[in-house]
Design a protein around this motif. Structure first.
Motif: not given
Length: 295
Positions: A82, A69, A45-47, A79, A57-58, A64, A55, A49
């Protein structure tokens, strides 16, 4: 395409992902340990902004999704973790097949829509419905960034038992709880188009329908009349909370009159067979995700 070693530690999974460009094997959710799958997905998981309370996020280690937010109920989970409602995610992965026609009713920002779009493949069709304008805008961006816009049509409208307009109440910071109300105007309210599902082009060919509409389920069901009357094989995932209906027993009987077998997607145990009595004896305020299968 490389998939991750799901038996590795979360730290090793992240290292593998960064080094190899690997993605999560979504079909692994059809079997195996949920806790490990969740750990793998959290590790990927990555986010990012983007400003203006938006945002990207994965999610599920491969898609995606654009989020608001300010959204506490869903975006915070996407976020940081995931994934969302893993029990329903697992059920959908096990039920939806390439080439299907699918309706996602109550699509929010598109978490389930991108999953469904991937599962049906390029030969499938997804009709994705989201009445809340800001969420529908995020949904369109989510579908497009994942390359699924060729097989997915986004409808910015509510579904019900008639055509016209409806008033949508959107709780602050909780867009997943947006629901149709009587009357017009007021804080957090927006007028949106209202349509019967059985008048939407292509809906009659549905093989799978997900309905999560915060109390509008009975009206949506009535608007599916010409879809249900075809008596073809069909699977429906429908959120059912007895407190929302004037006569929940009558609604359940109407559902069962169309020849569906009855099960529930349990939060812990997954898909479990249910009787009419068990569904009606559950706490009326509990959201039960009913799995209805015909053919």
């Amino acid at each position: 395409m490389r998939f991750l070693d799901h038996q590795a530690s979360p730290a090793e999974i992240r290292r593998q992902g960064e080094a190899q460009g690997a993605i999560f094997d979504i079909w692994a959710l059809r079997s195996g340990d949920r806790w490990r799958h969740e750990a793998v997905i959290r590790g990927l998981c990555q986010t990012a902004y983007l400003g203006d309370y938006t945002a990207i996020c994965r999610v599920l280690g491969r898609y995606k999704v654009f989020v608001d937010t300010k959204d506490i109920g869903v975006a915070s989970h996407l976020m940081l973790d995931g994934y969302w409602e893993m029990w329903n995610t697992e059920a959908i992965v096990g039920l939806v097949k390439p080439g299907m026609t699918v309706l996602d009713v109550g699509a929010h920002c598109g978490y389930f829509s991108v999953l469904l779009s991937d599962l049906i493949g390029p030969s499938g069709t997804l009709l994705s419905f989201e009445p809340n304008p800001p969420m529908a805008a995020l949904l369109r961006r989510t579908i497009a960034v994942n390359g699924f816009d060729g097989r997915t049509t986004v409808y910015e409208m509510a579904l019900g038992d008639e055509d016209g307009f409806a008033t949508l109440q959107v709780p602050q910071n909780e867009p997943k709880n947006a629901h149709v109300v009587q009357g017009k105007g007021g804080p957090g309210m927006v007028e949106v188009p209202l349509r019967r599902a059985d008048r939407i082009p292509g809906a009659a060919d549905a093989d799978f329908i997900k309905i999560d509409a915060e109390g509008a389920e009975q009206a949506i069901w009535k608007g599916l009349k010409n879809v249900l009357s075809r008596n073809r094989p069909l699977t429906i995932l429908l959120e059912f909370a007895a407190i929302r209906y004037a006569d929940p027993a009558a609604f359940l009987d109407e559902i069962m009159s169309h020849g569906f077998s009855l099960a529930e997607v349990d939060l812990v145990a997954g898909v479990q067979s249910r009787t009419r009595k068990e569904v009606l004896n559950a706490s009326p305020s509990d959201d039960q995700m009913l799995l209805l299968t015909r053919g």
